[in-house]
Design an enzyme around this catalytic site. Structure first.
Site, PDB file in Angstrom:
ATOM      1  N   GLY A 154      90.229  39.939 -16.795  1.00 42.66           N
ATOM      2  CA  GLY A 154      90.232  38.666 -17.750  1.00 42.66           C
ATOM      3  C   GLY A 154      90.563  38.921 -19.149  1.00 42.66           C
ATOM      4  O   GLY A 154      90.209  38.239 -19.777  1.00 42.66           O
ATOM      5  N   ASN A 177      93.318  39.285 -20.757  1.00 43.91           N
ATOM      6  CA  ASN A 177      94.433  38.481 -21.322  1.00 43.91           C
ATOM      7  C   ASN A 177      93.746  36.833 -21.601  1.00 43.91           C
ATOM      8  O   ASN A 177      94.156  36.079 -22.505  1.00 43.91           O
ATOM      9  CB  ASN A 177      95.504  38.230 -20.635  1.00 43.91           C
ATOM     10  CG  ASN A 177      96.446  39.288 -20.594  1.00 43.91           C
ATOM     11  OD1 ASN A 177      97.113  39.358 -21.503  1.00 43.91           O
ATOM     12  ND2 ASN A 177      96.596  40.174 -19.772  1.00 43.91           N
ATOM     13  N   ARG A 190      96.326  28.442   2.161  1.00 37.46           N
ATOM     14  CA  ARG A 190      96.887  28.738   0.781  1.00 37.46           C
ATOM     15  C   ARG A 190      96.709  27.232   0.165  1.00 37.46           C
ATOM     16  O   ARG A 190      96.252  27.188  -0.972  1.00 37.46           O
ATOM     17  CB  ARG A 190      98.240  29.171   0.780  1.00 37.46           C
ATOM     18  CG  ARG A 190      98.754  29.637  -0.537  1.00 37.46           C
ATOM     19  CD  ARG A 190     100.094  30.248  -0.629  1.00 37.46           C
ATOM     20  NE  ARG A 190     100.040  31.336   0.146  1.00 37.46           N
ATOM     21  CZ  ARG A 190      99.617  32.554  -0.278  1.00 37.46           C
ATOM     22  NH1 ARG A 190      99.061  32.701  -1.551  1.00 37.46           N
ATOM     23  NH2 ARG A 190      99.556  33.731   0.517  1.00 37.46           N
ATOM     24  N   MET A 249      96.128  36.708  -9.023  1.00 39.84           N
ATOM     25  CA  MET A 249      96.883  37.601  -8.018  1.00 39.84           C
ATOM     26  C   MET A 249      96.920  36.769  -6.720  1.00 39.84           C
ATOM     27  O   MET A 249      96.789  37.436  -5.695  1.00 39.84           O
ATOM     28  CB  MET A 249      96.197  38.847  -8.018  1.00 39.84           C
ATOM     29  CG  MET A 249      96.233  39.809  -9.115  1.00 39.84           C
ATOM     30  SD  MET A 249      97.580  39.788 -10.098  1.00 39.84           S
ATOM     31  CE  MET A 249      98.405  41.282  -9.390  1.00 39.84           C
ATOM     32  N   ARG A 250      97.400  35.518  -7.083  1.00 37.17           N
ATOM     33  CA  ARG A 250      97.707  34.590  -5.728  1.00 37.17           C
ATOM     34  C   ARG A 250      99.027  34.232  -5.845  1.00 37.17           C
ATOM     35  O   ARG A 250      99.437  33.860  -6.883  1.00 37.17           O
ATOM     36  CB  ARG A 250      96.840  33.534  -5.425  1.00 37.17           C
ATOM     37  CG  ARG A 250      95.321  33.884  -5.698  1.00 37.17           C
ATOM     38  CD  ARG A 250      94.721  34.161  -4.184  1.00 37.17           C
ATOM     39  NE  ARG A 250      94.859  32.774  -3.244  1.00 37.17           N
ATOM     40  CZ  ARG A 250      94.987  32.946  -1.929  1.00 37.17           C
ATOM     41  NH1 ARG A 250      95.253  34.103  -1.438  1.00 37.17           N
ATOM     42  NH2 ARG A 250      95.244  31.728  -1.451  1.00 37.17           N
ATOM     43  N   LEU A 306     101.524  30.977  -5.185  1.00 35.66           N
ATOM     44  CA  LEU A 306     100.811  29.588  -5.029  1.00 35.66           C
ATOM     45  C   LEU A 306     101.863  28.858  -4.232  1.00 35.66           C
ATOM     46  O   LEU A 306     103.254  29.271  -3.988  1.00 35.66           O
ATOM     47  CB  LEU A 306     100.861  28.952  -6.366  1.00 35.66           C
ATOM     48  CG  LEU A 306     100.192  29.599  -7.551  1.00 35.66           C
ATOM     49  CD1 LEU A 306     100.404  29.362  -8.949  1.00 35.66           C
ATOM     50  CD2 LEU A 306      98.744  29.387  -7.097  1.00 35.66           C
ATOM     51  N   ASN A 348     103.160  32.038 -16.878  1.00 34.04           N
ATOM     52  CA  ASN A 348     102.464  33.505 -16.417  1.00 34.04           C
ATOM     53  C   ASN A 348     103.104  34.298 -17.248  1.00 34.04           C
ATOM     54  O   ASN A 348     103.937  34.632 -17.848  1.00 34.04           O
ATOM     55  CB  ASN A 348     103.059  33.692 -14.794  1.00 34.04           C
ATOM     56  CG  ASN A 348     102.311  34.750 -14.146  1.00 34.04           C
ATOM     57  OD1 ASN A 348     101.199  35.074 -14.328  1.00 34.04           O
ATOM     58  ND2 ASN A 348     103.206  35.493 -13.480  1.00 34.04           N
ATOM     59  N   SER A 358     106.455  40.430 -19.982  1.00 29.50           N
ATOM     60  CA  SER A 358     107.175  39.088 -20.003  1.00 29.50           C
ATOM     61  C   SER A 358     106.051  37.685 -19.676  1.00 29.50           C
ATOM     62  O   SER A 358     105.515  37.823 -18.752  1.00 29.50           O
ATOM     63  CB  SER A 358     108.157  38.817 -18.878  1.00 29.50           C
ATOM     64  OG  SER A 358     108.885  40.147 -18.962  1.00 29.50           O
ATOM     65  N   LEU A 368      97.657  46.045 -24.202  1.00 32.47           N
ATOM     66  CA  LEU A 368      97.444  45.840 -25.695  1.00 32.47           C
ATOM     67  C   LEU A 368      98.558  44.689 -26.097  1.00 32.47           C
ATOM     68  O   LEU A 368      98.145  43.879 -27.084  1.00 32.47           O
ATOM     69  CB  LEU A 368      97.555  47.097 -26.411  1.00 32.47           C
ATOM     70  CG  LEU A 368      96.294  47.872 -26.342  1.00 32.47           C
ATOM     71  CD1 LEU A 368      96.501  49.356 -27.033  1.00 32.47           C
ATOM     72  CD2 LEU A 368      95.184  47.392 -26.619  1.00 32.47           C
ATOM     73  N   GLU A 385     100.326  42.755 -24.356  1.00 36.70           N
ATOM     74  CA  GLU A 385     100.169  41.370 -23.735  1.00 36.70           C
ATOM     75  C   GLU A 385      99.180  40.623 -24.279  1.00 36.70           C
ATOM     76  O   GLU A 385      99.276  39.535 -24.842  1.00 36.70           O
ATOM     77  CB  GLU A 385      99.407  41.579 -22.342  1.00 36.70           C
ATOM     78  CG  GLU A 385     100.547  42.248 -21.331  1.00 36.70           C
ATOM     79  CD  GLU A 385     100.097  42.056 -19.906  1.00 36.70           C
ATOM     80  OE1 GLU A 385      98.915  42.320 -19.503  1.00 36.70           O
ATOM     81  OE2 GLU A 385     100.958  41.825 -18.993  1.00 36.70           O
TER      82      GLU A 385
HETATM   83  C1  GAR Z   1      97.944  41.678 -16.718  1.00 33.64           C
HETATM   84  O1  GAR Z   1      98.475  42.839 -16.948  1.00 33.64           O
HETATM   85  C2  GAR Z   1      98.903  40.890 -16.113  1.00 33.64           C
HETATM   86  O2  GAR Z   1     100.160  41.061 -16.858  1.00 33.64           O
HETATM   87  C3  GAR Z   1      98.875  41.123 -14.712  1.00 33.64           C
HETATM   88  O3  GAR Z   1      97.863  41.509 -14.391  1.00 33.64           O
HETATM   89  C4  GAR Z   1      96.789  41.845 -15.598  1.00 33.64           C
HETATM   90  C5  GAR Z   1      95.664  41.011 -15.607  1.00 33.64           C
HETATM   91  O4  GAR Z   1      94.637  41.875 -16.593  1.00 33.64           O
HETATM   92  N1  GAR Z   1      99.721  40.223 -13.878  1.00 33.64           N
HETATM   93  C6  GAR Z   1     100.108  40.328 -12.820  1.00 33.64           C
HETATM   94  O5  GAR Z   1     100.339  41.765 -12.332  1.00 33.64           O
HETATM   95  C7  GAR Z   1     100.764  39.042 -12.156  1.00 33.64           C
HETATM   96  N2  GAR Z   1     101.661  39.417 -11.078  1.00 33.64           N
HETATM   97  P1  GAR Z   1      93.675  41.206 -17.081  1.00 33.64           P
HETATM   98  O6  GAR Z   1      92.814  40.574 -16.126  1.00 33.64           O
HETATM   99  O7  GAR Z   1      92.890  41.995 -17.967  1.00 33.64           O
HETATM  100  O8  GAR Z   1      94.064  40.008 -18.135  1.00 33.64           O
END
Ligand code: GAR
Length: 321
Positions: free
Chosen positions: A15, A17, A67, A92-93, A95, A109, A138, A174, A176
């Site tokens: 978490g 981000n 789901r 990571m699901r 939808l 996302n 992205s 970083l 992100e």
């Molecule tokens: C992030 O790097 C995000 O871009 C990626 O998971 C990480 C979550 O990190 N997302 C994916 O791969 C989605 N397909 P966080 O829990 O530290 O934010």
């Protein structure tokens, strides 16, 4: 200060981000507030941080659930929190399509690659194997097809000698943390930005046949029928006569229809000063989740009632079939 957009953040893991989104929301006049952090993993470390920050949390393991049922429970929590946007941050699901469709245009996302490259999993390992000079991240709108919605923002991150998927992942994070809060604020802020709303309205209005734009009493207006004899079919009203609304004014069929719309959906429609008296309805644009297909339909309808016969004749014939 304008009202802030309410966002729910969905996580599965650390978490970080989500934390970046939360702290950015506490600085200055950020366009959004985080009103819920929800997870499919009750042990997700991010939940503790959110709770400590005084943010409502919700967790429900997906194991043993379909789901659709799990998505429905997550969605119920989002609605309960009165969130207008869903922001996925390492959720990571996959939808279900119906869920995604209900939130089209209101779900974002972040994905750790330079989309359209490397959709799905193991993005960093794939970039390294390919010998790419850069990885990146992205932010995109979520659509039913995985990682394929409109890209709103990207940052490139150089790959350096000796990088492993792990070292690269932590550097991409970083980036992100800088990118996501900005991209979310910019996106959710659009619905209260008059110039962005006008640009979008203009695009739809001028796509209709024989239309032009001409100002009327200081408001942008859209006409059909040519330079000399053109008739107005739409106006863009930016907080006129003391209303807080930024709105499209369009023609309705009758005063009854107008009053009925205003009474049954006051969050969408209002009776504008002056124009209302002649049956024009105000359709509020500065609200989240505006359905632009619906706006386009209003424009078409209004265009049709103002257009000269020679332009509508073909449509009338088509209608009889
Ligand atoms: C992030 O790097 C995000 O871009 C990626 O998971 C990480 C979550 O990190 N997302 C994916 O791969 C989605 N397909 P966080 O829990 O530290 O934010």
């Amino acid at each position: 200060m304008a009202e802030k957009a309410r966002i729910a953040v969905l996580i599965s893991g650390a978490g970080t981000n989500m934390a970046a989104l939360v702290y950015a929301s506490r600085i200055g006049d950020c366009a959004y507030d985080v009103v819920l952090v929800a997870s499919n993993d009750p042990e997700a470390p991010g939940l503790k941080l959110a709770a400590a920050e005084g943010i409502a949390t919700f967790a429900l393991p997906h194991k043993g659930m379909t789901r659709e049922a799990h998505d429905a429970a997550m969605e119920a929590a989002v609605r309960e929190a009165d969130a207008e946007y869903i922001v996925l941050a390492g959720y990571m699901r996959i939808l279900s399509d119906a869920f995604v469709q209900r939130w089209q245009g209101q779900m974002l996302n972040i994905h750790p690659s330079l989309l359209p490259l490397y959709k799905g999993l193991d993005t960093h390992a794939r970039a390294l194997t390919a010998g790419d000079s850069h990885a990146g991240t992205s932010v995109h709108l979520v659509t039913p097809e995985l990682d394929a919605g409109e890209v709103l923002a990207q940052v490139r991150v150089p790959i350096v000698t000796g990088d492993t998927p792990e070292s690269l992942a932590s550097r991409v994070k970083l980036a992100e943390h800088q990118l996501y809060p900005r991209a979310v604020a910019e996106y959710v802020g659009r619905w209260r930005d008059p110039s962005a709303l006008l640009a979008r309205l203009r695009e739809h209005a001028l796509a209709l046949p024989e239309t032009d734009e001409r100002e009327s009493h200081g408001s942008p207006g859209f006409r059909v029928g040519g330079e000399k004899t053109g008739k107005y079919f739409a106006y863009f009203a930016d907080q006129h006569h003391g209303t807080p609304h930024i709105a499209l004014l369009a023609r309705t069929g009758s005063m009854d229809e107008l009053l009925n719309l205003v009474e049954t959906q006051p969050e969408v429609y209002f009776k504008p000063a002056y124009y209302g008296a002649s049956g024009w309805v105000g359709i509020i644009l500065n609200r989240p989740g505006v359905d632009w297909d619906e706006i386009a339909t209003w424009l078409q309808r209004s265009w049709r009632s103002a257009a000269p016969k020679r332009l509508t004749r073909l449509l009338d014939i088509a209608d009889t079939f």
